[in-house]
Write a protein that holds these residues in place. Sequence first.
Motif, mmCIF file in Angstrom:
data_model
loop_
_atom_site.group_PDB
_atom_site.id
_atom_site.type_symbol
_atom_site.label_atom_id
_atom_site.label_comp_id
_atom_site.label_asym_id
_atom_site.label_seq_id
_atom_site.Cartn_x
_atom_site.Cartn_y
_atom_site.Cartn_z
ATOM 1 N N ALA A 1 0.817 -1.208 0.000
ATOM 2 C CA ALA A 1 0.000 0.000 0.000
ATOM 3 C C ALA A 1 0.851 1.259 0.000
ATOM 4 O O ALA A 1 0.402 2.311 -0.399
ATOM 5 N N GLY A 2 2.085 1.190 0.456
ATOM 6 C CA GLY A 2 2.946 2.353 0.613
ATOM 7 C C GLY A 2 3.320 3.057 -0.668
ATOM 8 O O GLY A 2 3.105 4.252 -0.791
ATOM 9 N N PRO A 3 3.898 2.395 -1.661
ATOM 10 C CA PRO A 3 4.395 3.115 -2.832
ATOM 11 C C PRO A 3 3.325 3.846 -3.627
ATOM 12 O O PRO A 3 3.599 4.863 -4.221
ATOM 13 N N SER A 4 2.109 3.354 -3.631
ATOM 14 C CA SER A 4 1.080 4.006 -4.435
ATOM 15 C C SER A 4 0.608 5.318 -3.806
ATOM 16 O O SER A 4 0.188 6.213 -4.502
ATOM 17 N N THR A 5 0.690 5.439 -2.488
ATOM 18 C CA THR A 5 0.209 6.650 -1.835
ATOM 19 C C THR A 5 1.325 7.600 -1.429
ATOM 20 O O THR A 5 1.054 8.744 -1.120
ATOM 21 N N GLU A 6 2.578 7.182 -1.445
ATOM 22 C CA GLU A 6 3.665 8.037 -0.987
ATOM 23 C C GLU A 6 3.928 9.193 -1.933
ATOM 24 O O GLU A 6 4.325 10.251 -1.512
ATOM 25 N N LYS A 7 3.727 9.043 -3.221
ATOM 26 C CA LYS A 7 4.091 10.064 -4.191
ATOM 27 C C LYS A 7 2.982 11.081 -4.443
ATOM 28 O O LYS A 7 3.177 12.014 -5.188
ATOM 29 N N VAL A 8 1.836 10.936 -3.817
ATOM 30 C CA VAL A 8 0.727 11.871 -3.999
ATOM 31 C C VAL A 8 0.850 12.967 -2.958
ATOM 32 O O VAL A 8 0.926 12.712 -1.767
ATOM 33 N N SER A 9 0.887 14.217 -3.417
ATOM 34 C CA SER A 9 1.014 15.348 -2.511
ATOM 35 C C SER A 9 -0.352 15.696 -1.924
ATOM 36 O O SER A 9 -1.347 15.782 -2.635
ATOM 37 N N THR A 10 -0.381 15.900 -0.619
ATOM 38 C CA THR A 10 -1.622 16.315 0.030
ATOM 39 C C THR A 10 -1.560 17.786 0.426
ATOM 40 O O THR A 10 -2.527 18.316 0.934
ATOM 41 N N ASP A 11 -0.435 18.436 0.180
ATOM 42 C CA ASP A 11 -0.282 19.856 0.495
ATOM 43 C C ASP A 11 -0.959 20.679 -0.592
ATOM 44 O O ASP A 11 -0.500 20.734 -1.718
ATOM 45 N N LYS A 12 -2.079 21.337 -0.249
ATOM 46 C CA LYS A 12 -2.836 22.040 -1.277
ATOM 47 C C LYS A 12 -2.087 23.247 -1.812
ATOM 48 O O LYS A 12 -2.233 23.607 -2.971
ATOM 49 N N TYR A 13 -1.254 23.874 -1.000
ATOM 50 C CA TYR A 13 -0.505 25.033 -1.481
ATOM 51 C C TYR A 13 0.568 24.612 -2.481
ATOM 52 O O TYR A 13 0.839 25.336 -3.427
ATOM 53 N N ARG A 14 1.172 23.452 -2.293
ATOM 54 C CA ARG A 14 2.144 22.966 -3.265
ATOM 55 C C ARG A 14 1.442 22.641 -4.577
ATOM 56 O O ARG A 14 1.953 22.922 -5.653
ATOM 57 N N ASN A 15 0.265 22.064 -4.480
ATOM 58 C CA ASN A 15 -0.495 21.758 -5.688
ATOM 59 C C ASN A 15 -0.876 23.033 -6.429
ATOM 60 O O ASN A 15 -0.813 23.084 -7.653
ATOM 61 N N TYR A 16 -1.266 24.076 -5.696
ATOM 62 C CA TYR A 16 -1.569 25.359 -6.327
ATOM 63 C C TYR A 16 -0.336 25.931 -7.005
ATOM 64 O O TYR A 16 -0.418 26.511 -8.086
ATOM 65 N N ALA A 17 0.805 25.781 -6.379
ATOM 66 C CA ALA A 17 2.044 26.306 -6.957
ATOM 67 C C ALA A 17 2.384 25.584 -8.253
ATOM 68 O O ALA A 17 2.842 26.205 -9.219
ATOM 69 N N VAL A 18 2.166 24.296 -8.293
ATOM 70 C CA VAL A 18 2.431 23.540 -9.513
ATOM 71 C C VAL A 18 1.491 23.982 -10.632
ATOM 72 O O VAL A 18 1.921 24.218 -11.767
ATOM 73 N N ILE A 19 0.234 24.148 -10.317
ATOM 74 C CA ILE A 19 -0.745 24.595 -11.315
ATOM 75 C C ILE A 19 -0.394 25.998 -11.808
ATOM 76 O O ILE A 19 -0.414 26.268 -13.013
ATOM 77 N N ALA A 20 -0.043 26.894 -10.892
ATOM 78 C CA ALA A 20 0.337 28.260 -11.281
ATOM 79 C C ALA A 20 1.582 28.250 -12.156
ATOM 80 O O ALA A 20 1.674 29.014 -13.127
ATOM 81 N N GLY A 21 2.524 27.387 -11.853
ATOM 82 C CA GLY A 21 3.732 27.286 -12.667
ATOM 83 C C GLY A 21 3.445 26.808 -14.069
ATOM 84 O O GLY A 21 4.003 27.319 -15.051
ATOM 85 N N VAL A 22 2.565 25.819 -14.187
ATOM 86 C CA VAL A 22 2.210 25.293 -15.509
ATOM 87 C C VAL A 22 1.476 26.356 -16.322
ATOM 88 O O VAL A 22 1.774 26.575 -17.502
#
Length: 111
Positions: free
Chosen positions: A68-89
């Motif tokens: 169960a570990g590898p499939s969930t470890e790479k998903v970011s739950t930090d919403k501000y980091r996700n916003y930063a990625v979207i803004a960068g794109v």
Amino acid sequence: MATRIAVRHVSRRLSSSGRILSEEEKAAENVYIKKTEQEKLEKLARKGPKPEEKPIDTKPSSSASSAAGPSTEKVSTDKYRNYAVIAGVVTTFGALGWYLKSSGKKEEVRD
């Protein structure tokens, strides 16, 4: 380490006014940076791990937890980091579109 470099850069830009720091000033700055980083680490140690973080496990993981570990470890739950990625794109595509649009317009120089 990145924090140390950033603090050093900012402090040199703001306080030194273009002059080169002496060895004593560099040493004092390094001591200050190390002290502040140590204080931050001690503060985090006193605070303890966050509830959503798992404590570090020194034992080898079992096959059930590793499945169960590898499939969930790479998903970011930090919403501000996700916003930063979207803004960068969005910014990247906007800059690319602006560049491509402006490269087609070439004025002729008339004598």
